[in-house]
Design a protein around this motif. Structure first.
Motif, short mmCIF file in Angstrom:
data_model
loop_
_atom_site.label_atom_id
_atom_site.label_comp_id
_atom_site.label_asym_id
_atom_site.label_seq_id
_atom_site.Cartn_x
_atom_site.Cartn_y
_atom_site.Cartn_z
N ALA A 65 0.84 -1.20 0.00
CA ALA A 65 0.00 0.00 0.00
C ALA A 65 0.87 1.24 0.00
CB ALA A 65 -0.90 0.02 1.22
N THR A 66 0.54 2.19 -0.85
CA THR A 66 1.18 3.51 -0.82
C THR A 66 0.12 4.53 -0.44
OG1 THR A 66 0.77 3.95 -3.16
CG2 THR A 66 2.84 2.85 -2.59
N PHE A 67 0.57 5.72 -0.03
CA PHE A 67 -0.35 6.70 0.55
C PHE A 67 -0.26 8.03 -0.19
CE2 PHE A 67 0.37 3.50 3.66
CZ PHE A 67 -0.82 3.38 4.35
N HIS A 68 -1.38 8.76 -0.16
CA HIS A 68 -1.43 10.09 -0.73
C HIS A 68 -0.49 10.97 0.10
CE1 HIS A 68 -2.98 14.10 -1.63
NE2 HIS A 68 -3.52 13.59 -2.72
N GLN A 69 0.64 11.35 -0.46
CA GLN A 69 1.70 11.97 0.33
C GLN A 69 1.30 13.31 0.93
OE1 GLN A 69 5.79 11.64 -1.16
NE2 GLN A 69 5.07 10.20 -2.70
N TRP A 70 0.63 14.17 0.14
CA TRP A 70 0.22 15.46 0.68
C TRP A 70 -0.83 15.27 1.76
CZ3 TRP A 70 -4.40 18.03 1.10
CH2 TRP A 70 -4.32 19.36 1.49
N GLY A 71 -1.79 14.39 1.49
CA GLY A 71 -2.88 14.17 2.45
C GLY A 71 -2.40 13.59 3.76
N GLU A 80 -0.30 16.43 15.15
CA GLU A 80 0.98 16.67 15.81
C GLU A 80 1.86 15.42 15.83
OE1 GLU A 80 0.10 18.36 19.63
OE2 GLU A 80 -0.37 20.32 18.78
N LEU A 81 1.87 14.70 14.71
CA LEU A 81 2.73 13.54 14.53
C LEU A 81 3.89 13.91 13.61
CD1 LEU A 81 0.01 10.79 13.86
CD2 LEU A 81 1.18 11.25 16.02
N ARG A 82 5.05 13.32 13.86
CA ARG A 82 6.18 13.56 12.98
C ARG A 82 5.95 12.86 11.64
NH1 ARG A 82 11.20 11.40 16.21
NH2 ARG A 82 9.69 9.73 16.52
N GLY A 83 6.61 13.36 10.61
CA GLY A 83 6.48 12.74 9.30
C GLY A 83 6.95 11.30 9.29
N SER A 84 7.92 10.97 10.15
CA SER A 84 8.45 9.61 10.20
C SER A 84 7.61 8.67 11.07
CB SER A 84 9.88 9.63 10.74
OG SER A 84 9.92 10.18 12.05
N ASP A 85 6.57 9.23 11.72
CA ASP A 85 5.68 8.41 12.54
C ASP A 85 4.83 7.54 11.61
OD1 ASP A 85 3.32 7.55 14.03
OD2 ASP A 85 3.94 8.95 15.59
N THR A 141 10.81 10.01 2.05
CA THR A 141 9.69 10.18 1.14
C THR A 141 8.94 8.86 1.01
OG1 THR A 141 11.06 9.58 -0.78
CG2 THR A 141 10.93 11.93 -0.20
N ASN A 142 7.65 8.98 0.67
CA ASN A 142 6.86 7.82 0.27
C ASN A 142 6.87 6.69 1.30
OD1 ASN A 142 5.18 6.37 -1.43
ND2 ASN A 142 6.88 5.43 -2.54
N VAL A 178 -4.86 5.78 1.72
CA VAL A 178 -4.17 4.90 0.78
C VAL A 178 -4.50 5.36 -0.62
CG1 VAL A 178 -4.22 2.57 -0.20
CG2 VAL A 178 -4.06 2.86 2.28
N ASP A 179 -3.47 5.42 -1.50
CA ASP A 179 -3.78 5.78 -2.89
C ASP A 179 -3.59 4.61 -3.86
OD1 ASP A 179 -1.02 5.73 -3.03
OD2 ASP A 179 -0.78 7.84 -3.52
N THR A 180 -2.81 3.60 -3.48
CA THR A 180 -2.72 2.40 -4.31
C THR A 180 -2.64 1.16 -3.42
OG1 THR A 180 -0.28 2.36 -4.44
CG2 THR A 180 -1.47 3.62 -6.13
N LEU A 181 -3.32 0.13 -3.84
CA LEU A 181 -3.25 -1.18 -3.19
C LEU A 181 -2.87 -2.20 -4.26
CD1 LEU A 181 -6.31 -1.61 -0.77
CD2 LEU A 181 -3.89 -1.77 -0.17
N ASP A 182 -1.79 -2.92 -4.01
CA ASP A 182 -1.33 -3.92 -4.98
C ASP A 182 -1.37 -5.29 -4.33
OD1 ASP A 182 -0.05 -4.81 -7.45
OD2 ASP A 182 1.72 -5.15 -6.19
N PHE A 183 -2.12 -6.21 -4.93
CA PHE A 183 -2.20 -7.59 -4.43
C PHE A 183 -1.51 -8.51 -5.42
CE2 PHE A 183 -6.35 -5.70 -2.96
CZ PHE A 183 -5.97 -5.57 -1.63
#
Length: 265
Positions: A65-71, A80-85, A141-142, A178-183
């Motif tokens: 699964a990848t995620f909508h990065q801006w969202g 109030e979470l860090r980007g690496s959380d 990133t990502n 989530v922006d993509t799900l790959d099975f």
């Protein structure tokens, strides 16, 4: 590093120096996860298979699964979470697991009587910088995750249908970002290293977002999952929401009246 007999849902990578090389550590993780798969297969009440690979080829699915990065970045800032959380990303897998288990086993999937049929899953966070074992001061990133889920043989068709339903469910994407799900089906050439590669590299150099490795399920004494979502989101009923909106309107009206006519107090 002792891994084989752990019963924890979440395995934390230590920030202490690792005495094993990445290759040696990966070997330990590979054997440990293979033992998890073997134990699950040995409790299989339905079909029998000539080998573990044959069993996994029939019943295991790799999921990325990848995620909508801006969202996701905006949501973390608001919480109030860090980007690496990685807790929001792992909450997305938690929802996926629950939705797939419900789709496979029915609405009461989490009852103790169905525990033998719960899917087995391993999920770990990854991101492009992790392959270079960059430190926590590096850009990241990502943030995404790789997972493998294994179902029981007699649940195979329902399990695959549940995965497809998740793929087509726009509400899942909206709630999790989530922006993509790959099975993909089981690939023996990837094995557990496909899931744990970034996690293992984090043993040598603390790498943001890669210190969690989650194993499902870990039932509690009540027969339910041993832990829930990592982030709690406050919710209110429709009636309470209307009441709050009404109070805000009254406050705004009072402020405007005071501005126009002066305070009565």
């Amino acid at each position: 590093m002792k891994l084989k007999n752990t019963t924890r849902s979440n395995v934390k990578a230590s920030n202490k120096p690792n005495i094993l090389s990445s290759e040696q550590a990966q070997g330990h993780y590979q054997r440990w996860i293979q033992d998890l798969f073997t134990t699950y297969r040995n409790k299989e009440p339905a079909e029998r298979y000539s080998s573990l690979d044959e069993y996994l080829k029939q019943n295991a699915t790799f999921i990325t699964a990848t995620f909508h990065q801006w969202g996701i970045a905006s949501k973390k800032r608001n919480m109030e979470l860090r980007g690496s959380d990685s807790s929001l990303e792992l909450d997305a897998f938690h929802k996926l697991y629950r939705d797939v288990a419900r789709g496979t086993l029915g609405n009461h999937w989490d009852k103790k009587g169905k525990a033998i049929r719960w899917p087995l899953a391993v999920v770990a966070i990854d991101h492009p910088e992790a392959k270079y074992a960059k430190t926590t001061t590096s850009a990241m990133t990502n943030l995404h995750w790789h997972a493998v889920m294994i179902c029981r043989s007699h649940d195979r068709l329902a399990f695959m249908k549940a995965l497809e339903d998740i793929r087509l469910n726009s509400d899942f994407y909206f709630k999790t970002l989530v922006d993509t799900l790959d099975f993909r089906g089981w690939d023996p050439s990837k094995d557990a290293s496909y899931i744990t590669k970034a996690h293992v590299k984090a043993l040598d150099v603390a790498t943001p977002g890669t210190d969690d490795l989650c194993i499902y399920p870990n039932p509690s004494a009540t027969g339910r999952l041993g832990w829930g979502y990592r982030n709690k989101h406050l919710r209110s009923s429709q009636g309470v929401a209307k009441l709050i909106a009404g109070l805000k309107r009254d406050q705004h009206t009072a402020c405007r009246y005071a501005w126009l006519h002066g305070s009565e107090y």
